[in-house]
Design a protein around this motif. Structure first.
Motif, PDB file in Angstrom:
ATOM      1  N   LEU A 151     -16.456  28.862  10.096  1.00 25.78           N
ATOM      2  CA  LEU A 151     -16.501  29.577  11.265  1.00 25.78           C
ATOM      3  C   LEU A 151     -17.902  29.468  11.897  1.00 25.78           C
ATOM      4  CD1 LEU A 151     -14.621  32.801  10.484  1.00 25.78           C
ATOM      5  CD2 LEU A 151     -13.865  30.859  12.135  1.00 25.78           C
ATOM      6  N   SER A 152     -19.032  29.144  11.086  1.00 27.10           N
ATOM      7  CA  SER A 152     -20.360  29.142  11.594  1.00 27.10           C
ATOM      8  C   SER A 152     -20.544  27.892  12.683  1.00 27.10           C
ATOM      9  CB  SER A 152     -21.265  29.101  10.622  1.00 27.10           C
ATOM     10  OG  SER A 152     -21.228  27.812   9.769  1.00 27.10           O
ATOM     11  N   LYS A 153     -19.513  26.886  12.662  1.00 33.14           N
ATOM     12  CA  LYS A 153     -19.837  25.711  13.398  1.00 33.14           C
ATOM     13  C   LYS A 153     -19.393  26.009  14.922  1.00 33.14           C
ATOM     14  CE  LYS A 153     -18.999  22.276   9.735  1.00 33.14           C
ATOM     15  NZ  LYS A 153     -20.509  21.687   9.626  1.00 33.14           N
ATOM     16  N   ILE A 154     -20.358  25.862  15.653  1.00 28.10           N
ATOM     17  CA  ILE A 154     -19.977  26.181  17.053  1.00 28.10           C
ATOM     18  C   ILE A 154     -19.318  25.181  17.857  1.00 28.10           C
ATOM     19  CG2 ILE A 154     -22.335  25.285  18.049  1.00 28.10           C
ATOM     20  CD1 ILE A 154     -22.910  27.844  19.605  1.00 28.10           C
ATOM     21  N   CYS A 155     -19.392  24.035  17.315  1.00 26.39           N
ATOM     22  CA  CYS A 155     -18.679  22.895  18.054  1.00 26.39           C
ATOM     23  C   CYS A 155     -16.917  23.076  18.346  1.00 26.39           C
ATOM     24  CB  CYS A 155     -18.816  21.439  17.206  1.00 26.39           C
ATOM     25  SG  CYS A 155     -18.291  21.499  15.692  1.00 26.39           S
ATOM     26  N   GLN A 156     -16.485  24.205  17.470  1.00 24.77           N
ATOM     27  CA  GLN A 156     -15.114  24.246  17.548  1.00 24.77           C
ATOM     28  C   GLN A 156     -14.635  25.329  18.990  1.00 24.77           C
ATOM     29  OE1 GLN A 156     -13.828  26.979  14.041  1.00 24.77           O
ATOM     30  NE2 GLN A 156     -15.762  26.644  13.732  1.00 24.77           N
ATOM     31  N   TYR A 157     -15.849  25.773  19.644  1.00 28.77           N
ATOM     32  CA  TYR A 157     -15.646  26.416  20.644  1.00 28.77           C
ATOM     33  C   TYR A 157     -16.100  25.743  22.157  1.00 28.77           C
ATOM     34  CZ  TYR A 157     -15.845  29.941  16.897  1.00 28.77           C
ATOM     35  OH  TYR A 157     -15.651  30.717  15.953  1.00 28.77           O
ATOM     36  N   ASP A 158     -15.588  26.192  23.160  1.00 27.75           N
ATOM     37  CA  ASP A 158     -15.802  25.640  24.489  1.00 27.75           C
ATOM     38  C   ASP A 158     -17.194  26.267  24.817  1.00 27.75           C
ATOM     39  OD1 ASP A 158     -13.838  23.746  24.707  1.00 27.75           O
ATOM     40  OD2 ASP A 158     -12.546  25.393  24.736  1.00 27.75           O
ATOM     41  N   ILE A 159     -17.216  27.716  24.575  1.00 28.48           N
ATOM     42  CA  ILE A 159     -18.356  28.430  24.903  1.00 28.48           C
ATOM     43  C   ILE A 159     -18.699  29.602  24.086  1.00 28.48           C
ATOM     44  CG2 ILE A 159     -16.921  29.860  26.444  1.00 28.48           C
ATOM     45  CD1 ILE A 159     -19.405  30.090  28.490  1.00 28.48           C
ATOM     46  N   SER A 160     -20.240  29.868  23.733  1.00 23.15           N
ATOM     47  CA  SER A 160     -20.419  30.784  22.783  1.00 23.15           C
ATOM     48  C   SER A 160     -21.487  31.664  23.525  1.00 23.15           C
ATOM     49  CB  SER A 160     -20.855  30.080  21.440  1.00 23.15           C
ATOM     50  OG  SER A 160     -21.287  31.218  20.606  1.00 23.15           O
ATOM     51  N   LEU A 161     -21.077  33.136  23.281  1.00 29.18           N
ATOM     52  CA  LEU A 161     -21.991  33.945  23.884  1.00 29.18           C
ATOM     53  C   LEU A 161     -22.606  34.913  23.151  1.00 29.18           C
ATOM     54  CD1 LEU A 161     -20.363  34.549  27.681  1.00 29.18           C
ATOM     55  CD2 LEU A 161     -22.455  33.182  27.294  1.00 29.18           C
ATOM     56  N   ASN A 162     -23.897  35.327  23.256  1.00 30.35           N
ATOM     57  CA  ASN A 162     -24.126  36.462  22.250  1.00 30.35           C
ATOM     58  C   ASN A 162     -24.311  37.637  23.340  1.00 30.35           C
ATOM     59  OD1 ASN A 162     -25.875  38.336  21.177  1.00 30.35           O
ATOM     60  ND2 ASN A 162     -27.374  36.942  20.254  1.00 30.35           N
ATOM     61  N   ILE A 163     -23.370  38.527  22.921  1.00 37.55           N
ATOM     62  CA  ILE A 163     -23.199  39.636  24.015  1.00 37.55           C
ATOM     63  C   ILE A 163     -24.585  40.435  24.175  1.00 37.55           C
ATOM     64  CG2 ILE A 163     -22.362  41.194  22.551  1.00 37.55           C
ATOM     65  CD1 ILE A 163     -21.044  40.341  26.062  1.00 37.55           C
ATOM     66  N   SER A 164     -25.220  40.442  22.941  1.00 32.38           N
ATOM     67  CA  SER A 164     -26.517  41.152  22.896  1.00 32.38           C
ATOM     68  C   SER A 164     -27.623  40.581  23.864  1.00 32.38           C
ATOM     69  CB  SER A 164     -27.117  41.135  21.561  1.00 32.38           C
ATOM     70  OG  SER A 164     -26.399  42.056  20.689  1.00 32.38           O
ATOM     71  N   LYS A 165     -27.512  39.395  24.563  1.00 32.76           N
ATOM     72  CA  LYS A 165     -28.426  38.822  25.668  1.00 32.76           C
ATOM     73  C   LYS A 165     -27.943  38.880  27.104  1.00 32.76           C
ATOM     74  CE  LYS A 165     -30.539  37.339  21.669  1.00 32.76           C
ATOM     75  NZ  LYS A 165     -31.856  38.234  21.140  1.00 32.76           N
ATOM     76  N   PHE A 166     -26.721  39.084  27.136  1.00 32.52           N
ATOM     77  CA  PHE A 166     -26.212  39.317  28.611  1.00 32.52           C
ATOM     78  C   PHE A 166     -25.468  40.886  28.615  1.00 32.52           C
ATOM     79  CE2 PHE A 166     -25.757  34.998  27.178  1.00 32.52           C
ATOM     80  CZ  PHE A 166     -26.084  34.239  28.059  1.00 32.52           C
ATOM     81  N   SER A 167     -25.497  41.233  29.903  1.00 31.51           N
ATOM     82  CA  SER A 167     -24.700  42.542  30.217  1.00 31.51           C
ATOM     83  C   SER A 167     -23.251  41.900  30.219  1.00 31.51           C
ATOM     84  CB  SER A 167     -25.001  42.907  31.690  1.00 31.51           C
ATOM     85  OG  SER A 167     -24.512  41.927  32.503  1.00 31.51           O
ATOM     86  N   LEU A 168     -22.197  42.843  30.228  1.00 32.46           N
ATOM     87  CA  LEU A 168     -20.871  42.807  30.270  1.00 32.46           C
ATOM     88  C   LEU A 168     -20.505  42.008  31.267  1.00 32.46           C
ATOM     89  CD1 LEU A 168     -17.949  43.118  28.830  1.00 32.46           C
ATOM     90  CD2 LEU A 168     -17.984  45.421  30.101  1.00 32.46           C
ATOM     91  N   ASP A 169     -21.033  42.287  32.436  1.00 35.31           N
ATOM     92  CA  ASP A 169     -20.539  41.650  33.930  1.00 35.31           C
ATOM     93  C   ASP A 169     -21.131  40.189  33.577  1.00 35.31           C
ATOM     94  OD1 ASP A 169     -19.449  43.702  34.651  1.00 35.31           O
ATOM     95  OD2 ASP A 169     -21.329  44.510  36.087  1.00 35.31           O
ATOM     96  N   GLN A 170     -22.272  39.928  33.464  1.00 30.54           N
ATOM     97  CA  GLN A 170     -22.801  38.506  33.189  1.00 30.54           C
ATOM     98  C   GLN A 170     -21.919  37.528  32.199  1.00 30.54           C
ATOM     99  OE1 GLN A 170     -26.677  39.491  32.104  1.00 30.54           O
ATOM    100  NE2 GLN A 170     -27.597  39.300  33.988  1.00 30.54           N
TER     101      GLN A 170
END
Length: 225
Positions: A151-170
């Motif tokens: 699960l730690s391999k990010i290549c299996q996702y099209d997009i990965s977002l750290n919600i702590s770095k963005f607002s919900l709207d962003q």
């Protein structure tokens, strides 16, 4: 129209993100619980997950191929019409070969996750840390056993977002804009691939007994998958 899967660890606001995306796009939002139609007796808390994982992993009677077929069939029956946001553990793996599925990972800083656990469960900071680490380790082991996926391999996702770095709207805006790219449009080929996947999974799941079906729902609810 594309399908969006939201994969997340516990306590990362994945449900909020999924619901906001669905509202913005006019999609249906479906959770793992709705897919399984699990009864309350199967909604087991995280502490039980941590406690019972070794037992489940060691059970020789557990047939992972039949399990995967049932879960994939149940999921595809809800997603086949498109315009759906699905949030749940490992949804991206079950649909990994479907081109019109946008696979999203939602993460969050550990401190933010710990705060949610402390607020909800009344845990101390150290208890919250141990709880989250135990949950994460259990899920990693489960996913490795069942799907042979790290699960730690990010290549299996099209997009990965750290919600702590963005607002919900962003975060919602970024995901919605990505979903509208030509890359994720439904094509005749991707539709055919999804239909064939459903037929194959449905055929296998129909051979399950009521006992096996109940057991699969129980384990899936326990593992949050």
């Amino acid at each position: 129209m594309p399908i969006i899967t939201i994969s997340r660890c516990s306590y990362t606001h994945g449900k909020k993100v999924a619901e906001a995306i669905a509202k913005t796009l006019g999609y249906t939002c479906i959770s793992r619980e709705e897919i399984l139609n699990a009864s309350k007796e199967f909604n087991m808390p995280g502490l039980k997950l941590v406690r019972e994982l070794p037992i489940i992993l060691d059970q020789t009677v557990f047939n992972k191929h039949r399990y995967i077929s049932y879960i994939r069939s149940a999921l595809l029956k809800h997603l086949v019409k498109g315009k759906v946001v699905y949030h749940g553990f490992c949804g991206h793996i079950l649909l990994k070969d479907i081109d019109h599925v946008l696979k999203v990972q939602i993460t969050a800083d550990l401190e933010d996750r710990m705060k949610i656990v402390m607020d909800r469960n009344g845990f101390s900071r150290n208890e919250a840390l141990l709880f989250i680490k135990a949950m994460d380790d259990a899920r990693k082991k489960w996913c490795q056993k069942l799907y042979k996926i790290d699960l730690s391999k990010i290549c299996q996702y099209d997009i990965s977002l750290n919600i702590s770095k963005f607002s919900l709207d962003q975060a919602v805006d970024a995901i919605c804009k990505t979903a509208m790219l030509d890359r994720f449009k439904t094509t005749a080929e991707s539709r055919k691939a999804m239909d064939e996947l459903l037929i194959a999974a449905d055929g296998k799941s129909k051979t399950l007994t009521d006992f096996e079906t109940d057991r699969i729902c129980s384990i899936a609810s326990l593992m949050r998958v």
